[in-house]
Design a protein around this motif. Structure first.
Motif, PDB file in Angstrom:
ATOM      1  N   LYS A 157      10.043   5.759  -3.684  1.00  0.00           N
ATOM      2  CA  LYS A 157       9.034   5.498  -4.698  1.00  0.00           C
ATOM      3  C   LYS A 157       7.841   4.876  -4.002  1.00  0.00           C
ATOM      4  O   LYS A 157       7.942   3.773  -3.458  1.00  0.00           O
ATOM      5  N   LEU A 158       6.723   5.586  -4.012  1.00  0.00           N
ATOM      6  CA  LEU A 158       5.532   5.110  -3.329  1.00  0.00           C
ATOM      7  C   LEU A 158       4.619   4.377  -4.309  1.00  0.00           C
ATOM      8  O   LEU A 158       4.818   4.428  -5.522  1.00  0.00           O
ATOM      9  N   ALA A 159       3.636   3.680  -3.769  1.00  0.00           N
ATOM     10  CA  ALA A 159       2.672   3.003  -4.617  1.00  0.00           C
ATOM     11  C   ALA A 159       1.975   3.997  -5.538  1.00  0.00           C
ATOM     12  O   ALA A 159       1.621   3.677  -6.672  1.00  0.00           O
ATOM     13  N   VAL A 160       1.806   5.225  -5.042  1.00  0.00           N
ATOM     14  CA  VAL A 160       1.266   6.318  -5.849  1.00  0.00           C
ATOM     15  C   VAL A 160       2.191   7.514  -5.692  1.00  0.00           C
ATOM     16  O   VAL A 160       2.267   8.114  -4.625  1.00  0.00           O
ATOM     17  N   GLY A 161       2.961   7.840  -6.729  1.00  0.00           N
ATOM     18  CA  GLY A 161       3.825   9.009  -6.687  1.00  0.00           C
ATOM     19  C   GLY A 161       5.166   8.723  -6.028  1.00  0.00           C
ATOM     20  O   GLY A 161       5.561   7.578  -5.820  1.00  0.00           O
ATOM     21  N   SER A 162       5.863   9.798  -5.671  1.00  0.00           N
ATOM     22  CA  SER A 162       7.177   9.688  -5.051  1.00  0.00           C
ATOM     23  C   SER A 162       7.318  10.738  -3.961  1.00  0.00           C
ATOM     24  O   SER A 162       6.587  11.730  -3.929  1.00  0.00           O
ATOM     25  N   LEU A 163       8.282  10.504  -3.067  1.00  0.00           N
ATOM     26  CA  LEU A 163       8.480  11.387  -1.922  1.00  0.00           C
ATOM     27  C   LEU A 163       9.969  11.664  -1.763  1.00  0.00           C
ATOM     28  O   LEU A 163      10.794  10.782  -1.934  1.00  0.00           O
ATOM     29  N   ARG A 193       0.804  -1.219   0.000  1.00  0.00           N
ATOM     30  CA  ARG A 193       0.000   0.000   0.000  1.00  0.00           C
ATOM     31  C   ARG A 193       0.833   1.264   0.000  1.00  0.00           C
ATOM     32  O   ARG A 193       0.431   2.280  -0.568  1.00  0.00           O
ATOM     33  N   VAL A 194       2.009   1.239   0.641  1.00  0.00           N
ATOM     34  CA  VAL A 194       2.804   2.457   0.782  1.00  0.00           C
ATOM     35  C   VAL A 194       3.917   2.516  -0.253  1.00  0.00           C
ATOM     36  O   VAL A 194       4.016   3.466  -1.030  1.00  0.00           O
ATOM     37  N   PHE A 195       4.773   1.493  -0.293  1.00  0.00           N
ATOM     38  CA  PHE A 195       5.937   1.511  -1.179  1.00  0.00           C
ATOM     39  C   PHE A 195       5.681   0.688  -2.436  1.00  0.00           C
ATOM     40  O   PHE A 195       4.988  -0.330  -2.408  1.00  0.00           O
ATOM     41  N   GLU A 196       6.304   1.129  -3.537  1.00  0.00           N
ATOM     42  CA  GLU A 196       6.116   0.460  -4.819  1.00  0.00           C
ATOM     43  C   GLU A 196       6.730  -0.936  -4.819  1.00  0.00           C
ATOM     44  O   GLU A 196       6.153  -1.893  -5.318  1.00  0.00           O
ATOM     45  N   GLU A 197       7.943  -1.077  -4.256  1.00  0.00           N
ATOM     46  CA  GLU A 197       8.635  -2.353  -4.202  1.00  0.00           C
ATOM     47  C   GLU A 197       9.587  -2.368  -3.026  1.00  0.00           C
ATOM     48  O   GLU A 197       9.744  -1.362  -2.323  1.00  0.00           O
TER      49      GLU A 197
END
Length: 265
Positions: free
Chosen positions: A240-246, A214-218
């Motif tokens: 790299k988040l599941a949605v967008g980046s931080l 839910r939080v991180f892409e991988e």
């Protein structure tokens, strides 16, 4: 989506805690001191999403001399209108050993709230969890050497020897968070130079392994840079988040035990 703004920042703090015995050395002076304070600016995509702070205060807890470590993260600007974040993390650690006596997590992330206090008994290897929101208490076993999300960074800053690190080194740290034991893993990638608002700084680059979902892409979504000096302070995070980046960058600091070293050009 719940943006774990301050949790991501604390992962940055944890990375210096994965060193095995061969990478550790005793120091005569701790890396931090009473009054140390950091401020981080966190961007989510195009948004200036949040500011987060970490600070150290000398206190007493149940008659024991402790350092009170306090972390705070709050959403700002347009993001705050759509998704309010107000996170508070605290840890009370022994001034000599760095072991945590108490950990507090009090968060509000878009209406998702938690209010948990954990008291550690390292002699009995137990953790007493008080879930104040649900008015529940329970006791769980912990592993030897267990740290919490905040205490780990400060404790191991005193022990880790950056000169002993080699590219590709992988380390594991036992941690207790909320109501579970975790084994966090991370890899030392390389020595690097980071451009900060204060100038260029020599840094240590790490890859903490995180849970994809839910939080991180991988698992390899997070990269963290720590100053390669006696302070060992977090300089930069990219996620790299599941949605967008931080991205999180060191924005201000005070009360460092040692001088802040930047590269003189």
């Amino acid at each position: 989506m719940k943006i774990k703004i301050f949790l991501v920042l604390l992962v940055c703090g944890m990375i210096m805690s994965y060193a095995p015995v061969s990478k550790l050395s005793s120091v005569t002076e701790p890396a931090y001191t009473d009054g140390e304070w950091f401020k981080f600016r966190i961007h989510y995509g195009i948004f200036n999403a949040s500011y987060a702070t970490l600070q150290v205060d000398s206190k007493r807890l149940n008659g024991k001399k402790v350092y009170h470590l306090k972390g705070r993260g709050k959403s700002t600007g347009l993001l705050h209108l759509f998704f309010k974040v107000d996170d508070r993390y605290e840890s009370y650690i022994d001034r000599e050993t760095g072991k945590p006596y108490r950990f507090i997590r009090d968060i509000d992330e878009g209406g998702h709230t938690k209010d948990i206090q954990i008291d550690f008994d390292h002699q009995k290897q137990k953790a007493l969890i008080h879930d104040k929101k649900h008015q529940e208490k329970m006791t769980m076993d912990i592993k030897p050497g267990t740290q919490d999300m905040v205490s780990s960074f400060y404790h191991l800053r005193n022990l880790v020897d950056p000169k002993a690190l080699k590219e590709g080194d992988e380390f594991i740290l036992p941690m207790f968070f909320d109501k579970e034991n975790y084994d966090f893993k991370m890899k030392f990638l390389s020595r690097d130079v980071v451009n900060t608002k204060f100038g260029k700084v020599n840094a240590l680059k790490f890859r903490p392994y995180v849970q994809s979902g839910r939080v991180f892409e991988e698992e390899e979504s997070l990269t963290v840079w720590i100053s390669d000096d006696d302070n060992k302070i977090p300089l930069k995070i990219q996620a790299k988040l599941a949605v967008g980046s931080l991205t999180a960058d060191l924005d201000a600091f005070k009360g460092l035990r040692y001088s802040f070293k930047k590269i003189v050009e």
